[in-house]
Write an enzyme that holds these catalytic residues in place. Structure first.
Site, PDB file in Angstrom:
ATOM      1  N   ASN A  85       0.936  -1.001  -0.001  1.00 29.32           N
ATOM      2  CA  ASN A  85      -0.015   0.290   0.185  1.00 29.32           C
ATOM      3  C   ASN A  85       1.104   1.796   0.311  1.00 29.32           C
ATOM      4  O   ASN A  85       1.969   1.148   0.954  1.00 29.32           O
ATOM      5  CB  ASN A  85      -1.462  -0.144   1.705  1.00 29.32           C
ATOM      6  CG  ASN A  85      -1.511  -1.432   1.299  1.00 29.32           C
ATOM      7  OD1 ASN A  85      -2.471  -1.425  -0.073  1.00 29.32           O
ATOM      8  ND2 ASN A  85      -2.242  -1.760   2.132  1.00 29.32           N
ATOM      9  N   GLY A  91      -4.357   3.669   1.993  1.00 30.20           N
ATOM     10  CA  GLY A  91      -4.438   2.784   3.725  1.00 30.20           C
ATOM     11  C   GLY A  91      -2.938   2.209   4.245  1.00 30.20           C
ATOM     12  O   GLY A  91      -3.695   1.800   4.584  1.00 30.20           O
ATOM     13  N   SER A  93      -0.573   2.551   6.500  1.00 29.68           N
ATOM     14  CA  SER A  93      -0.707   2.923   8.019  1.00 29.68           C
ATOM     15  C   SER A  93       0.330   2.978   8.443  1.00 29.68           C
ATOM     16  O   SER A  93       0.669   3.616   9.751  1.00 29.68           O
ATOM     17  CB  SER A  93      -1.810   1.876   9.209  1.00 29.68           C
ATOM     18  OG  SER A  93      -1.618   0.883   8.726  1.00 29.68           O
ATOM     19  N   HIS A  98       6.806  -1.828   3.025  1.00 33.74           N
ATOM     20  CA  HIS A  98       6.497  -3.207   3.579  1.00 33.74           C
ATOM     21  C   HIS A  98       5.831  -4.202   1.983  1.00 33.74           C
ATOM     22  O   HIS A  98       4.450  -3.784   1.557  1.00 33.74           O
ATOM     23  CB  HIS A  98       5.814  -3.809   4.981  1.00 33.74           C
ATOM     24  CG  HIS A  98       4.208  -2.722   5.127  1.00 33.74           C
ATOM     25  ND1 HIS A  98       4.401  -1.375   5.111  1.00 33.74           N
ATOM     26  CD2 HIS A  98       2.995  -3.274   4.609  1.00 33.74           C
ATOM     27  CE1 HIS A  98       3.901  -0.865   5.527  1.00 33.74           C
ATOM     28  NE2 HIS A  98       2.813  -1.866   4.626  1.00 33.74           N
ATOM     29  N   LEU A  99       6.437  -5.424   2.222  1.00 32.81           N
ATOM     30  CA  LEU A  99       5.179  -6.318   1.898  1.00 32.81           C
ATOM     31  C   LEU A  99       4.730  -7.067   2.126  1.00 32.81           C
ATOM     32  O   LEU A  99       4.908  -7.687   3.245  1.00 32.81           O
ATOM     33  CB  LEU A  99       5.868  -7.261   0.099  1.00 32.81           C
ATOM     34  CG  LEU A  99       6.467  -6.539  -0.803  1.00 32.81           C
ATOM     35  CD1 LEU A  99       7.370  -7.968  -1.674  1.00 32.81           C
ATOM     36  CD2 LEU A  99       6.100  -5.794  -1.923  1.00 32.81           C
TER      37      LEU A  99
END
Ligand code: AMP
Length: 111
Positions: A85, A91, A93, A98-99
């Site tokens: 993301n 979204g 957060s 990161h995957l």
């Protein structure tokens, strides 16, 4: 303070699935599927939008780790999704690249 930098350092505990000098993978605290692992670089990169050509090897390695974990966690043949993301509308957060490796069930487009 970046939550995922702290997890990478080990100062915040997590359920580690894999780690080496450049990459850490740990189980998501709120899994969306039977398999839900996050693969992060130790280097702080805000998102895929902040990647540069210098990160080519690192990014390749993140995908290599994903492939190996998918096999280890038993989803390589059944299939899985890799998601990253980027920013508010997606979204994101945690502002550390990161995957999400998600699998272990039939995935709909929403999950
Ligand atoms: P994103 O919404 O794409 O930024 O993904 C962040 C992910 O981090 C979410 O799936 C969270 O459930 C997960 N998460 C947040 N805090 C932790 C934590 N302490 N340990 C493991 N996963 C976490």
């Amino acid at each position: 303070m970046c939550l995922f930098c702290e997890i990478a350092k080990g100062t915040i505990p997590s359920k580690i699935a894999f780690q080496d000098e450049t990459v850490v993978a740990f189980h998501d605290i709120a899994p969306q599927a039977p398999v839900h692992v996050l693969i992060i670089p130790r280097k702080h990169i805000e998102s895929a939008q902040a990647l540069t050509m210098e990160d080519n090897d690192l990014l390749c390695h993140m995908f290599e780790v994903a492939r190996k974990l998918a096999a280890e966690l038993g989803v390589a043949d059944s299939g899985y999704r890799l998601i990253t993301n980027i920013g508010k509308d997606a979204g994101q957060s945690v502002a550390h690249l990161h995957l999400h490796l998600i699998g272990g069930k039939t995935l709909n487009w929403n999950n």
